[in-house]
Enzyme design. Structure first.
Site, PDB file in Angstrom:
ATOM      1  N   PRO A   1      63.301  50.265 -54.308  1.00 50.37           N
ATOM      2  CA  PRO A   1      62.126  50.667 -53.540  1.00 50.37           C
ATOM      3  C   PRO A   1      61.533  49.497 -52.757  1.00 50.37           C
ATOM      4  O   PRO A   1      61.128  48.499 -53.332  1.00 50.37           O
ATOM      5  CB  PRO A   1      61.142  51.151 -54.617  1.00 50.37           C
ATOM      6  CG  PRO A   1      61.961  51.351 -55.845  1.00 50.37           C
ATOM      7  CD  PRO A   1      63.084  50.376 -55.735  1.00 50.37           C
ATOM      8  N   GLU A   2      61.553  49.624 -51.458  1.00 48.32           N
ATOM      9  CA  GLU A   2      60.874  48.687 -50.575  1.00 48.32           C
ATOM     10  C   GLU A   2      59.828  49.501 -49.815  1.00 48.32           C
ATOM     11  O   GLU A   2      59.569  50.644 -50.192  1.00 48.32           O
ATOM     12  CB  GLU A   2      61.884  48.023 -49.620  1.00 48.32           C
ATOM     13  CG  GLU A   2      63.004  47.301 -50.357  1.00 48.32           C
ATOM     14  CD  GLU A   2      64.022  46.656 -49.443  1.00 48.32           C
ATOM     15  OE1 GLU A   2      63.681  46.345 -48.292  1.00 48.32           O
ATOM     16  OE2 GLU A   2      65.162  46.452 -49.882  1.00 48.32           O
TER      17      GLU A   2
END
Length: 282
Positions: free
Chosen positions: A2-3
């Site tokens: 997750p960015e």
DNA sequence: AACTGTCCCTGCAAGC
DNA sequence: TGCTTGCAGGGACAGT
């Protein structure tokens, strides 16, 4: 992993599924996920509170509660937030469960699931945010929610030295970029990971800022990137599709989609795998 | 002040 | 086949 685009997709899910609802009860299955403030503080802070807003800064999810408290959720490597009907089977590593008030005749649970347990859930009073979450104050600008431009980026890079890729990953410089999007941004601007800041012209820095905004926006539109190993999914359990648009990340040994004349190379940079085209990126 | 290396943790894949 | 090893990686922290 997750960015920014994945976290933004989760934030939108929280906005539509959780904002406006009250947390009726809380169960914590693993202390480590609430290590910063502890089990009791999270249970006490969440139980009976109504979620008023879902915000994001960089990779940090922030929920405002009607009690004046703030919830911070960080997914780190493998965290997920899911909303499922009451009674749905919980996946392994479901560490925090919040029962939500009824909506349209249905009760749901919000789950924080995190196999690698690097992620965390924090609840604190709004007045104590700087003390409990000092890293929020140190974050650089978020390219989507804050004003962001070549000028802003140039200012953030001012006084910094060394290779550009580690700086893109540095959350104090710009908030929200991780390993995937750093590699994709550098490829779009045709910069090698090891180009030093002082070698970049103003024009190049402007192009870099534009690529950051464009790629993050495109990735949000596609619901982020779902990779084979960590299986990032949104709040409904659906995969993103931006991985289909990757031009370098995860494409080691495959032909470069831009020049079509060589294969993507990968090497370790500051402990992170880095993919680039040796022909396109100088 | 700002850089680099180490560690946290689990699941999975590759190699013997 | 079944074990071990390595890799994935965000960010805090320690050391330089």
């Amino acid at each position: 992993m997750p960015e920014l685009p994945e976290v933004e997709t989760v934030r939108r899910g929280l906005e539509s599924h959780v904002v406006g609802r009250t947390i009726e009860s809380v169960h914590i299955g693993r202390e480590r996920s609430v290590r910063r403030v502890g089990r009791e503080a999270v249970i006490h802070g969440l139980t009976g509170a109504k979620v008023m807003a879902a915000r994001r800064r960089g990779k940090y999810l922030l929920l405002d509660l009607d009690t004046g408290d703030l919830v911070m959720i960080h997914l780190r490597m493998s965290g997920r937030v899911l909303v499922e009907p009451i009674g749905a089977p919980r996946p392994p590593h479901t560490h925090v469960v919040c029962r939500l008030s009824e909506r349209n005749g249905q009760h749901h649970e919000m789950w924080f699931v995190d196999p690698r347990t690097f992620g965390e859930v924090v609840v604190c009073e709004s007045d104590d945010v700087s003390q409990v979450l000092p890293e929020l104050d140190r974050l650089g600008p978020d390219p989507i929610v804050d004003d962001f431009s070549g000028e802003v980026l140039k200012d953030r890079l001012n006084g910094r030295r060394g290779a550009i890729k580690p700086l893109l990953l540095n959350q104090h410089v710009v908030a929200g970029i991780g390993n995937i999007y750093a590699d994709e941004v550098l490829h779009r601007v045709r910069l090698r990971w090891n180009r030093t800041v002082d070698s970049l012209s103003t024009k190049t820095i402007n192009a870099l800022a534009t690529a950051i905004t464009e790629i993050l926006t495109e990735a949000i539109e596609r619901g982020g990137s779902t990779l084979e190993d960590t299986q990032y999914v949104d709040i409904d359990g659906k995969s993103g599709s931006f991985q289909d648009m990757h031009r370098v990340y995860g494409r080691e040994g495959l032909g470069c989609l831009t020049c079509g004349k060589t294969t993507i190379r990968r090497e370790m940079v500051a402990g992170r795998s880095t993919s680039y085209c040796p022909r396109c990126q100088k």
